[in-house]
Enzyme design. Structure first.
Site, short mmCIF file in Angstrom:
data_model
loop_
_atom_site.label_atom_id
_atom_site.label_comp_id
_atom_site.label_asym_id
_atom_site.label_seq_id
_atom_site.Cartn_x
_atom_site.Cartn_y
_atom_site.Cartn_z
N TYR A 22 49.33 72.76 46.20
CA TYR A 22 50.56 73.09 45.36
C TYR A 22 50.13 73.54 44.17
O TYR A 22 51.13 73.56 43.28
CB TYR A 22 51.33 71.75 45.42
CG TYR A 22 51.87 71.32 46.73
CD1 TYR A 22 53.00 72.44 47.15
CD2 TYR A 22 51.43 70.30 47.44
CE1 TYR A 22 53.39 72.04 48.75
CE2 TYR A 22 52.04 70.05 48.84
CZ TYR A 22 52.98 71.01 49.46
OH TYR A 22 53.23 70.62 50.69
N HIS A 99 59.41 78.34 48.02
CA HIS A 99 58.47 77.19 48.56
C HIS A 99 57.17 77.57 47.70
O HIS A 99 56.53 78.83 47.83
CB HIS A 99 57.96 77.42 49.99
CG HIS A 99 59.22 76.89 50.92
ND1 HIS A 99 59.61 75.55 50.75
CD2 HIS A 99 60.01 77.50 51.56
CE1 HIS A 99 60.73 75.49 51.57
NE2 HIS A 99 61.11 76.60 51.92
#
Length: 143
Positions: A22, A99
């Site tokens: 991430y 996302h």
């Protein structure tokens, strides 16, 4: 135009949780990036994060009532929540699903989205830039 940017479970841990997946941008840094980009585009972004599905539902209902576009990263609820999908289906303004990671290149369970069928579009795998791309798209569309 006001844009609701809604982040779901675990996204408050950005910068600490799996930075190899991430990135190292924290949620506070992400919110500042989004707010700055929105302002540059003549938009106002309201950036929120919750680990509570009920709170996410309330925010989406509010956006539906106000006819405001939504940029949504529902985290793991993307793959599990029919309730969230049903709330998103009520939106008349655009819904952009975002996302940070490429969910299609990860575990099989992450490849299904309950949200995509009711979203205007989806941006996946482009890191935090996905949010900025979503804002640019919305800036070119009337709400």
């Amino acid at each position: 135009m006001i844009v609701q940017v809604i982040n779901g479970p675990n996204l408050g841990r950005l910068g600490r949780r799996e930075p190899d997946v991430y990135g190292d941008t924290t949620h506070d840094q992400l919110a500042a990036l989004i707010e700055a980009e929105a302002a540059a585009l003549g938009l106002k972004a309201i950036v929120r994060q919750s680990d509570s599905e009920a709170e996410l539902l309330d925010w989406i209902h509010g956006a539906a009532d106000a006819n405001q576009p939504v940029i949504l990263n529902a985290g793991g609820l993307t793959h599990t929540s029919v309730a969230l999908r049903d709330a998103c289906a009520e939106l008349s303004a655009p819904l952009i699903e975002v996302h940070i990671s490429n969910v299609h290149a990860r575990e099989e369970f992450r490849r299904h989205s309950y949200l995509s069928p009711v979203a205007t579009g989806a941006i996946v795998g482009l890191g935090v830039q996905g949010y900025l791309l979503a804002l640019r798209y919305l800036a070119g569309r009337p709400a």
